[in-house]
Design an enzyme around this catalytic site. Structure first.
Site, PDB file in Angstrom:
ATOM      1  N   THR B  17       0.814  -1.220   0.000  1.00 46.09           N
ATOM      2  CA  THR B  17       0.000   0.000   0.000  1.00 46.09           C
ATOM      3  C   THR B  17       0.850   1.275   0.000  1.00 46.09           C
ATOM      4  O   THR B  17       0.327   2.365  -0.150  1.00 46.09           O
ATOM      5  CB  THR B  17      -0.950   0.017   1.218  1.00 46.09           C
ATOM      6  OG1 THR B  17      -0.159  -0.140   2.395  1.00 46.09           O
ATOM      7  CG2 THR B  17      -1.962  -1.111   1.146  1.00 46.09           C
ATOM      8  N   GLY B  18       2.169   1.128   0.146  1.00 49.45           N
ATOM      9  CA  GLY B  18       3.052   2.300   0.081  1.00 49.45           C
ATOM     10  C   GLY B  18       3.244   2.751  -1.362  1.00 49.45           C
ATOM     11  O   GLY B  18       2.801   2.069  -2.294  1.00 49.45           O
ATOM     12  N   LYS B  43      -3.845  -2.436   7.969  1.00 46.81           N
ATOM     13  CA  LYS B  43      -4.763  -2.293   6.827  1.00 46.81           C
ATOM     14  C   LYS B  43      -5.399  -3.622   6.436  1.00 46.81           C
ATOM     15  O   LYS B  43      -5.973  -3.752   5.345  1.00 46.81           O
ATOM     16  CB  LYS B  43      -4.036  -1.673   5.634  1.00 46.81           C
ATOM     17  CG  LYS B  43      -3.656  -0.229   5.893  1.00 46.81           C
ATOM     18  CD  LYS B  43      -3.260   0.508   4.633  1.00 46.81           C
ATOM     19  CE  LYS B  43      -2.909   1.954   4.973  1.00 46.81           C
ATOM     20  NZ  LYS B  43      -2.207   2.650   3.905  1.00 46.81           N
ATOM     21  N   ILE B  96      13.583  -6.145  -2.077  1.00 52.06           N
ATOM     22  CA  ILE B  96      13.986  -5.069  -2.986  1.00 52.06           C
ATOM     23  C   ILE B  96      14.635  -3.914  -2.214  1.00 52.06           C
ATOM     24  O   ILE B  96      15.542  -3.259  -2.715  1.00 52.06           O
ATOM     25  CB  ILE B  96      12.743  -4.517  -3.744  1.00 52.06           C
ATOM     26  CG1 ILE B  96      11.994  -5.641  -4.452  1.00 52.06           C
ATOM     27  CG2 ILE B  96      13.139  -3.400  -4.709  1.00 52.06           C
ATOM     28  CD1 ILE B  96      12.767  -6.354  -5.517  1.00 52.06           C
ATOM     29  N   THR B  97      14.164  -3.666  -1.008  1.00 53.18           N
ATOM     30  CA  THR B  97      14.588  -2.524  -0.188  1.00 53.18           C
ATOM     31  C   THR B  97      16.085  -2.233  -0.254  1.00 53.18           C
ATOM     32  O   THR B  97      16.908  -3.121  -0.051  1.00 53.18           O
ATOM     33  CB  THR B  97      14.199  -2.777   1.279  1.00 53.18           C
ATOM     34  OG1 THR B  97      12.835  -3.152   1.320  1.00 53.18           O
ATOM     35  CG2 THR B  97      14.439  -1.533   2.135  1.00 53.18           C
ATOM     36  N   GLU B 214      30.745  -7.245  -9.798  1.00 59.39           N
ATOM     37  CA  GLU B 214      31.409  -5.958  -9.634  1.00 59.39           C
ATOM     38  C   GLU B 214      32.505  -6.095  -8.591  1.00 59.39           C
ATOM     39  O   GLU B 214      32.610  -7.118  -7.926  1.00 59.39           O
ATOM     40  CB  GLU B 214      30.410  -4.847  -9.288  1.00 59.39           C
ATOM     41  CG  GLU B 214      29.600  -5.108  -8.041  1.00 59.39           C
ATOM     42  CD  GLU B 214      28.517  -4.047  -7.800  1.00 59.39           C
ATOM     43  OE1 GLU B 214      27.890  -3.585  -8.760  1.00 59.39           O
ATOM     44  OE2 GLU B 214      28.313  -3.699  -6.638  1.00 59.39           O
ATOM     45  N   HIS B 252      26.989   1.018  -4.374  1.00 63.00           N
ATOM     46  CA  HIS B 252      26.779  -0.237  -3.663  1.00 63.00           C
ATOM     47  C   HIS B 252      27.785  -0.352  -2.533  1.00 63.00           C
ATOM     48  O   HIS B 252      28.980  -0.196  -2.745  1.00 63.00           O
ATOM     49  CB  HIS B 252      26.975  -1.429  -4.596  1.00 63.00           C
ATOM     50  CG  HIS B 252      25.887  -1.533  -5.613  1.00 63.00           C
ATOM     51  ND1 HIS B 252      26.005  -2.337  -6.706  1.00 63.00           N
ATOM     52  CD2 HIS B 252      24.678  -0.958  -5.699  1.00 63.00           C
ATOM     53  CE1 HIS B 252      24.903  -2.235  -7.436  1.00 63.00           C
ATOM     54  NE2 HIS B 252      24.086  -1.398  -6.840  1.00 63.00           N
TER      55      HIS B 252
END
Lengths: 386, 314
Positions: B17-18, B43, B96-97, B214, B252
């Site tokens: 819902t964000g 919610k 994902i954060t 990387e 990163h």
């Protein structure tokens, strides 16, 4: 965030880690009288710079008299320091710390670092302190002792004892040492550190255990729960870097002539590499982030142009969720606002790329477009040389 | 077949819902992803994007049958969200954060290790990653769906936009992807290269792998050892950061080179020694893969010919 030695020692004090008596920190412009020397000396004047190896570069001086101390303070403030860790850049000494000089009998190395592979904080220690741990790891790896720290329980008593025995700590200093080992492990967790290092941890001629230096690096991602650290000045970033950070742009100044603006850290790094392959060199690393709206793009251009070495700008955007037409609009508006005086090469790819390219073409802005990163890099290198 | 995700995956989106969660959930739904629940404490009982919202992950598992979590919760609360999913019996967790404190992840890893010992192991991808996509079946993440194409090349990467670049080059060469996994750029993370390479090696539908690394850490060197010892499928590799200045953090947190470990040179040397095709110029990734896979018998291993045919079908 990297803390200076005296900031680290402030924290050490609260964890009862023994340090030498300190007589103050002098900044450029401060009155030298602010230092109230005490005791018989000798004293030591230490440049407060974020690099190892400062002693060899003249950043640590031992003074026998008060006059000598004052001379060293005056000489050291404003001095430029280059060490093997500064990679050619000179750091200006803006602050010096004055404390009682330490006469070590023995020097021990001890630190806590994050072991990425094991995903634990790890104590790294060696009976051979004083020299750099990287050097030691290369020349005498068998001398390095490792001990994992449980984030929930901290360093356990038996672990601290094992460390002390392995380092052959004299019985006289044994309890002080185990307390220090447990304290730095606790400090590491409490402060969300990525490095806490004491090098050297000395046993003095008069038999005391003393942390002669203090190095603390903390996790920027955890600043939200460390208001005290958040309030501290950032000694590491340049003014431009700080300005960029404030608006969510990740900028690091480099030595080349091609200003780069890219979305995403990995792609930004790969863009620098590609510029190099094309025979040029980048003036900066700049990640505009996922948003990349008109305001951010404008700001990014302004930041890049503050560097007078910049002879051309390369924009490399892979429009994912951010659509290329929106980005093109942003570039068009931004360049109108700031009047670019260097050639601009833009490579757009991804969502709505056709529309994006058309917008740039019809905008009337003087720029070159490229279809691939490689083509863009070559064009930018050529433009920078003209 | 594919790895980690397929059209039967039932997603619970934490923080749906964000703003971020809402935006990306919408795009995942448009891609055809089966989101069965949103999780936002307080919610529960409402609907968002026409999907039921629950207060807890346990309820989402019990009532909506969720088996995969997609996490968009802000950094201070994200670690807790991962653990909630793990304890609720979710099997694949995609975080994902960006910006989770590293010690939070240390605690998460410790907790997940314990669950593993109890026989309740979970698979964590991320954090700080673009997510996972099995083209044509399920997209759980923030990557643009349309650049992908269903096919047989597995991709594993530490970076977001860099992955899109590689995917796009492959798609432009008519080379589709089986699954694309972004493992993220944080120093302490869930799956690493080796974990994903194992899955690709075992996956019938994957015939070749593109690996994008990387500088920093030793994950690429570990991957090289695995490639040498176990991989029969051809591996193509790119490592970003050849020109990065040492000691500085380039976006990163993982991309910090300290001393001699984790340098670009050490990673490239290890991968080349392991028999991977190392692509020096990122812009040549697509054509390099195409040239190798489309020319039967040119591949490193015996499966090369077979690979080429399947790769062509894309």
């Amino acid at each position: 965030m990297k803390l200076l030695e005296y900031e680290g020692k402030d924290i050490f004090e609260t964890y009862k880690i023994p340090i030498q008596a300190r007589f103050g920190v002098v900044r450029i412009g401060d009155s030298i009288e602010s230092v109230k020397l005490d005791g018989p000396g000798p004293w030591v004047v230490k440049a407060q710079v974020l690099t190892g190896g400062r002693g060899k570069a003249g950043g640590v001086k031992i003074a026998r008299t008060k006059e000598e101390t004052h001379t060293y303070i005056n000489n050291m403030l404003g001095m430029k320091i280059i060490t093997h860790q500064t990679h050619g850049t000179a750091l200006t000494v803006e602050e010096v710390l004055v404390e009682t000089a330490c006469v070590p009998e023995r020097e021990i190395y001890i630190s806590v670092v994050l072991d990425r592979k094991e995903a634990v904080p790890m104590i790294i220690a060696s009976a051979e302190g004083g020299m750099s741990i990287e050097e030691l790891a290369r020349t005498k790896p068998e001398c390095i002792i490792k001990m994992p720290v449980d984030v929930n329980t901290g360093l356990l008593d038996f672990q601290a004892r094992e460390l002390a025995f392995a380092l052959k700590i004299p019985w006289h200093n044994f309890r002080d040492f185990t307390a220090v080992a447990k304290s730095i492990a606790k400090l590491f967790v409490d402060y969300d550190a990525s490095l806490v290092e004491i090098n050297p941890l000395a046993i003095t001629k008069d038999g005391r255990l003393v942390a002669v230096d203090a190095k603390i690096v903390t996790d920027d991602n955890a600043l939200f729960r460390h208001k005290d650290l958040e309030a501290k000045p950032d000694h590491e970033s340049s003014e431009i870097e700080k300005e960029a950070k404030a608006i969510g742009i990740n900028y690091i100044g480099l030595d080349g002539t091609i200003g780069c603006m890219v979305n995403g850290a990995g792609l930004a790094m790969a863009t620098l590499d590609t510029v190099k392959l094309a025979g040029g060199s980048a003036a900066n690393f700049l990640d505009v982030g996922g948003g990349a709206n008109v305001e951010q793009i404008t700001k990014a251009f302004q930041i890049i142009l503050k560097d007078s070495k910049v002879k051309a700008i390369l924009v490399n955007i892979f429009g994912g969720i951010m659509k290329c037409d929106n980005i093109a609009q942003g570039i068009a508006e931004a360049t109108k606002k700031i009047k670019l005086h260097v050639p601009l090469v833009v490579r757009l790819e991804g969502t709505n790329v056709k529309e994006g390219k058309a917008i740039l073409k019809n905008s009337g802005i003087k720029l070159e477009q490229a279809d691939s990163l490689w083509e863009a890099a070559q064009k930018a290198v050529k433009a920078a040389k003209n | 077949m594919s790895i980690l995700l397929n059209k039967r995956s039932k997603l619970a989106v934490h923080g749906m819902t964000g703003a971020q969660g809402s935006f990306h959930s919408q795009l995942c739904l448009e891609y055809g992803c089966n989101i069965v629940a949103g999780i936002t404490p307080g919610k529960g009982g409402t609907r968002h994007l026409n999907i039921p919202v629950f207060n807890t992950v346990k309820e989402a598992v019990r009532e909506a049958g969720a088996d995969t979590s997609l996490i968009f919760v802000p950094p201070p609360f994200a670690a807790d969200s991962i653990l909630e999913a793990a304890e609720a019996g979710i099997k694949v967790i995609i975080a994902i954060t960006e910006g989770i404190p590293v010690l939070d992840m240390v605690r998460v890893k410790k907790h997940l290790g314990r669950l593993e010992l109890e026989g309740r192991g979970v698979t964590l991808i991320g954090p700080n990653c673009p997510g996972v996509i099995t083209p044509g079946e399920c997209k759980a993440g923030i990557m643009p769906g349309y650049i992908h194409k269903k096919g047989h090349i597995g991709i594993v990467s530490r970076s977001g936009t860099l992955t899109y670049e590689a995917v796009w080059q492959l798609t432009s060469q008519d080379l589709g992807q089986s699954t694309v996994v972004g493992i993220g750029g944080d120093p302490v993370q869930g799956m690493n290269f080796v974990d994903v390479l194992k899955l690709f090696e075992a996956d019938k539908d994957t015939t070749a792998v593109v690996m994008i690394g990387e500088i920093g850490g030793s994950a690429e060197e570990d991957a090289a050892r695995f490639i040498k010892a176990r991989m029969t499928k051809p591996v193509f590799a790119f490592v970003a950061g050849k020109t990065a200045p040492p000691g500085r953090r380039m976006g990163h947190a993982g991309a910090i080179v300290e001393g001699a470990s984790g340098t670009h040179a050490s990673k490239i040397a290890a991968l080349e020694k392991a028999g991977a095709t190392v692509v020096e110029n990122l812009s040549h990734m697509g054509e390099t893969v195409a040239a190798k896979l489309k020319a039967p018998g040119q591949s490193r291993k015996k499966q090369g010919g077979e690979t080429a045919k399947r790769g062509n079908k894309g």
